[in-house]
Design a protein around this motif. Structure first.
Motif, mmCIF file in Angstrom:
data_model
loop_
_atom_site.group_PDB
_atom_site.id
_atom_site.type_symbol
_atom_site.label_atom_id
_atom_site.label_comp_id
_atom_site.label_asym_id
_atom_site.label_seq_id
_atom_site.Cartn_x
_atom_site.Cartn_y
_atom_site.Cartn_z
ATOM 1 N N ALA A 22 0.756 -0.839 -0.291
ATOM 2 C CA ALA A 22 0.102 0.001 0.367
ATOM 3 C C ALA A 22 0.989 1.163 -0.265
ATOM 4 N N SER A 23 2.159 1.459 0.587
ATOM 5 C CA SER A 23 2.671 2.319 0.852
ATOM 6 C C SER A 23 2.884 2.712 -0.641
ATOM 7 N N LYS A 24 4.458 1.603 -0.612
ATOM 8 C CA LYS A 24 4.326 1.664 -2.638
ATOM 9 C C LYS A 24 3.632 2.081 -3.865
ATOM 10 N N ALA A 25 3.033 1.834 -3.672
ATOM 11 C CA ALA A 25 1.492 2.544 -3.994
ATOM 12 C C ALA A 25 1.334 3.602 -3.726
ATOM 13 N N LYS A 26 0.813 4.361 -2.468
ATOM 14 C CA LYS A 26 0.595 5.732 -2.484
ATOM 15 C C LYS A 26 1.962 6.536 -3.249
ATOM 16 N N GLY A 27 3.402 5.915 -2.558
ATOM 17 C CA GLY A 27 4.313 6.839 -2.905
ATOM 18 C C GLY A 27 4.883 7.438 -1.691
ATOM 19 N N VAL A 28 6.936 7.706 -1.752
ATOM 20 C CA VAL A 28 7.410 8.663 -0.685
ATOM 21 C C VAL A 28 7.805 10.057 -1.302
ATOM 22 N N LEU B 225 17.049 8.240 -3.403
ATOM 23 C CA LEU B 225 15.762 8.197 -3.492
ATOM 24 C C LEU B 225 14.515 8.129 -4.492
ATOM 25 N N ALA B 226 15.178 9.186 -5.352
ATOM 26 C CA ALA B 226 14.188 9.034 -6.809
ATOM 27 C C ALA B 226 14.214 7.866 -7.702
ATOM 28 N N TYR B 227 16.285 7.811 -7.570
ATOM 29 C CA TYR B 227 15.900 6.520 -8.305
ATOM 30 C C TYR B 227 16.025 5.379 -8.436
ATOM 31 N N HIS B 228 16.479 4.388 -7.495
ATOM 32 C CA HIS B 228 15.811 3.756 -6.918
ATOM 33 C C HIS B 228 13.732 3.465 -6.676
ATOM 34 N N GLY B 229 13.263 4.873 -6.975
ATOM 35 C CA GLY B 229 12.066 4.386 -6.214
ATOM 36 C C GLY B 229 11.782 4.116 -7.584
ATOM 37 N N LYS B 230 12.068 4.818 -9.125
ATOM 38 C CA LYS B 230 11.826 4.265 -10.461
ATOM 39 C C LYS B 230 12.014 3.158 -10.747
ATOM 40 N N ARG B 231 13.361 2.643 -10.309
ATOM 41 C CA ARG B 231 13.118 1.365 -10.809
ATOM 42 C C ARG B 231 12.621 0.348 -10.089
ATOM 43 N N LEU B 232 11.780 0.655 -8.773
ATOM 44 C CA LEU B 232 10.835 -0.950 -7.919
ATOM 45 C C LEU B 232 9.396 0.020 -8.519
ATOM 46 N N GLY B 233 8.885 1.160 -9.571
ATOM 47 C CA GLY B 233 7.741 1.477 -9.753
ATOM 48 C C GLY B 233 7.311 2.323 -8.091
ATOM 49 N N VAL B 234 8.056 2.871 -7.710
ATOM 50 C CA VAL B 234 7.510 3.579 -6.140
ATOM 51 C C VAL B 234 7.637 5.341 -6.693
ATOM 52 N N PRO B 235 6.803 5.921 -6.453
ATOM 53 C CA PRO B 235 6.464 7.341 -6.990
ATOM 54 C C PRO B 235 7.119 8.245 -5.852
ATOM 55 N N VAL B 236 8.125 9.118 -6.200
ATOM 56 C CA VAL B 236 8.642 9.620 -5.137
ATOM 57 C C VAL B 236 8.578 11.583 -5.355
ATOM 58 N N THR B 237 8.504 11.928 -4.499
ATOM 59 C CA THR B 237 8.125 13.260 -4.378
ATOM 60 C C THR B 237 9.212 13.862 -3.769
ATOM 61 N N ILE B 238 9.761 15.171 -3.785
ATOM 62 C CA ILE B 238 10.659 15.564 -3.599
ATOM 63 C C ILE B 238 10.648 16.586 -3.730
ATOM 64 N N VAL B 239 10.604 17.532 -1.941
ATOM 65 C CA VAL B 239 10.757 18.799 -2.011
ATOM 66 C C VAL B 239 12.068 19.104 -1.809
ATOM 67 N N MET B 240 12.304 20.412 -2.593
ATOM 68 C CA MET B 240 13.499 21.326 -2.381
ATOM 69 C C MET B 240 13.112 22.852 -2.409
ATOM 70 N N PRO B 241 14.230 23.374 -0.939
ATOM 71 C CA PRO B 241 14.536 25.066 -1.524
ATOM 72 C C PRO B 241 14.258 25.224 -2.658
ATOM 73 N N THR B 242 13.538 26.414 -3.182
ATOM 74 C CA THR B 242 13.438 27.265 -4.184
ATOM 75 C C THR B 242 14.679 27.992 -4.581
ATOM 76 N N LEU C 280 1.378 9.762 2.223
ATOM 77 C CA LEU C 280 2.963 9.383 1.737
ATOM 78 C C LEU C 280 3.299 9.200 2.921
ATOM 79 N N THR C 281 4.257 8.093 2.399
ATOM 80 C CA THR C 281 5.528 7.811 3.320
ATOM 81 C C THR C 281 6.820 8.734 3.474
ATOM 82 N N PHE C 282 6.872 9.775 4.656
ATOM 83 C CA PHE C 282 8.081 10.113 4.409
ATOM 84 C C PHE C 282 9.584 9.609 4.914
ATOM 85 N N VAL C 283 10.537 9.958 3.998
ATOM 86 C CA VAL C 283 11.786 9.030 3.994
ATOM 87 C C VAL C 283 13.057 9.949 4.428
ATOM 88 N N HIS C 284 12.700 9.795 5.514
ATOM 89 C CA HIS C 284 14.094 10.858 6.172
ATOM 90 C C HIS C 284 15.667 10.591 5.608
#
Length: 415
Positions: free
Chosen positions: A78-84, A96-113, A153-157
């Motif tokens: 369920a967590s994989k489907a919703k994403g991190v 996180l982005a690279y391996h998320g794509k490999r595994l089919g897990v949606p990844v969202t990254i928040v970056m400062p402007t 989403l699941t937060f990955v510290h």
């Protein structure tokens, strides 16, 4: 130490060597088993045996992939489907982005402007959704936690989670299996995830091994915690990968229990170390990746005669910044110089100066005259000459020849 801190110090650490061994099995085949090699030149230079672990050879050029992948592989369906989601402007985001794509897990990254566009582009190229929010990391982090709650989403510290720590600990397993004679590990500390994992693995494999953390002088957060002192954490450091203002609540327990010491390094040593690794080992590292070598250069006496393992934690550095660091190092070594020479403003003045450069076999790279914005008399001018010499002795010979010819000359020093 307050009551809560005393309780935390007495609790068992949440990651064991068994967790790290399990992480290695889990991530095997998807992570590069990077080499651990002796640097004979650095060993001769520093008076100790120097072993380098080339984590800058990972696909995303940093060790952060290890912990990120270990975390992703343990998510439920369920967590994989919703994403991190994560807040990061650096290597954690890309791993996180690279391996998320490999595994089919949606990844969202928040970056400062304020994140450099190259880092945004690289993270997006791995298939992540990038949200830019706030000018500082703290703003991006807070927004990521809001999106976590809103979207389920699941937060990955980046460092303060047991699964992340266990993944990073696999670095030490590989190092000590490849070079069991290592008796000291020097490990960069930002949030402390790498030190926590490596320290746990290393102490299980070699109980008497020395574990030394290293931080940039501008961001001594874990150092301050260990020394029970409140130090400012701010400034524009080359080692932005370890520029963490607040140590992790989980990782500081590991550091407190495992670290023999934490050393600080200044910006000049970081620049020198980055340049040495490129010149000697022909390998590109970012500022944080050069921190271990900077510690050896700064605190030589502590490592004399020992067998020291260093982790080149990452190689993601902006090419323009890399060029600046290398040129500044050339200037400090005397191989590149800018000289300010006072001349009389008359025909032949420049020719006469250039003739001395020719006689001393010094290559002129750039010339700049100043007649207006100067406190010299109206018939005077200053000439800035950027030049290339063989070494500092060669530069001193040039300065001597110019002064012997009656010229007032001074080098413009690099900070």
């Amino acid at each position: 130490m307050n009551t809560l801190a005393k309780i935390e110090s007495a609790l068992p650490l949440p990651v064991t060597v068994d967790d790290i061994l399990a992480a290695r099995t889990r991530i095997a085949g998807a992570i590069v088993k990077t080499p651990t090699l002796i640097s004979q030149t650095l060993s001769d230079m520093l008076g100790c045996k120097v072993y380098l672990k080339f984590e800058n050879l990972q696909f995303t050029a940093a060790y952060k992939e290890r912990g990120a992948l270990n975390r992703l592989l343990q998510l439920d369906d369920a967590s994989k489907a919703k994403g991190v989601i994560a807040a990061s402007a650096g290597n954690h985001a890309q791993g996180l982005a690279y391996h998320g794509k490999r595994l089919g897990v949606p990844v969202t990254i928040v970056m400062p402007t304020t994140t450099p566009i190259i880092k945004v582009t690289q993270t997006r190229s791995h298939g992540a959704t990038v949200v830019q929010f706030g000018e500082k990391f703290d703003d991006a982090y807070a927004h990521a936690r809001e999106l976590e709650a809103q979207q389920g989403l699941t937060f990955v510290h980046p460092f303060d989670e047991p699964d992340i720590i266990a993944g990073q600990g696999t670095v030490a397993l590989e190092m000590l299996e490849d070079a069991p004679e290592i008796d000291t590990l020097v490990i960069p500390i930002g949030g402390g995830g790498l030190f926590s994992g490596m320290g746990t693995a290393a102490r299980a494999m070699k109980p008497d091994i020395r574990l030394i953390g290293v931080q940039a002088e501008l961001y001594p957060s874990m150092y301050g915690f260990m020394k029970s002192t409140d130090l400012a954490c701010d400034g524009d450091t080359l080692a932005e990968g370890i520029a963490v203002k607040q140590p992790g609540s989980v990782t500081r327990r590991f550091v407190e229990r495992l670290a023999d010491d934490i050393l600080l390094v200044n910006e000049r040593r970081l620049e020198e170390s980055l340049s040495l690794l490129l010149q000697i080992e022909k390998t590109v590292v970012e500022g944080a990746g050069a921190a271990g070598l900077a510690a050896l250069l700064t605190h030589r006496d502590q490592f004399a005669g020992r067998r020291v393992g260093l982790v080149l934690t990452g190689g993601n550095i902006d090419t323009r910044l890399l060029a600046n660091v290398l040129l500044r190092d050339l200037a400090r070594s005397g191989r590149l110089a800018r000289l300010r020479i006072i001349l009389q403003d008359r025909p032949g003045a420049l020719f006469n100066v250039a003739r001395i450069f020719d006689q001393e076999a010094v290559n002129i790279l750039e010339l700049s005259h100043q007649r207006i914005f100067t406190n010299l008399p109206a018939k005077g001018l200053s000439l800035d000459v950027e030049c290339e010499t063989r070494d500092r002795d060669h530069l001193q010979n040039l300065l001597g020849a110019l002064r012997a010819a009656g010229y007032e000359v001074a080098p413009i020093e690099v900070a």
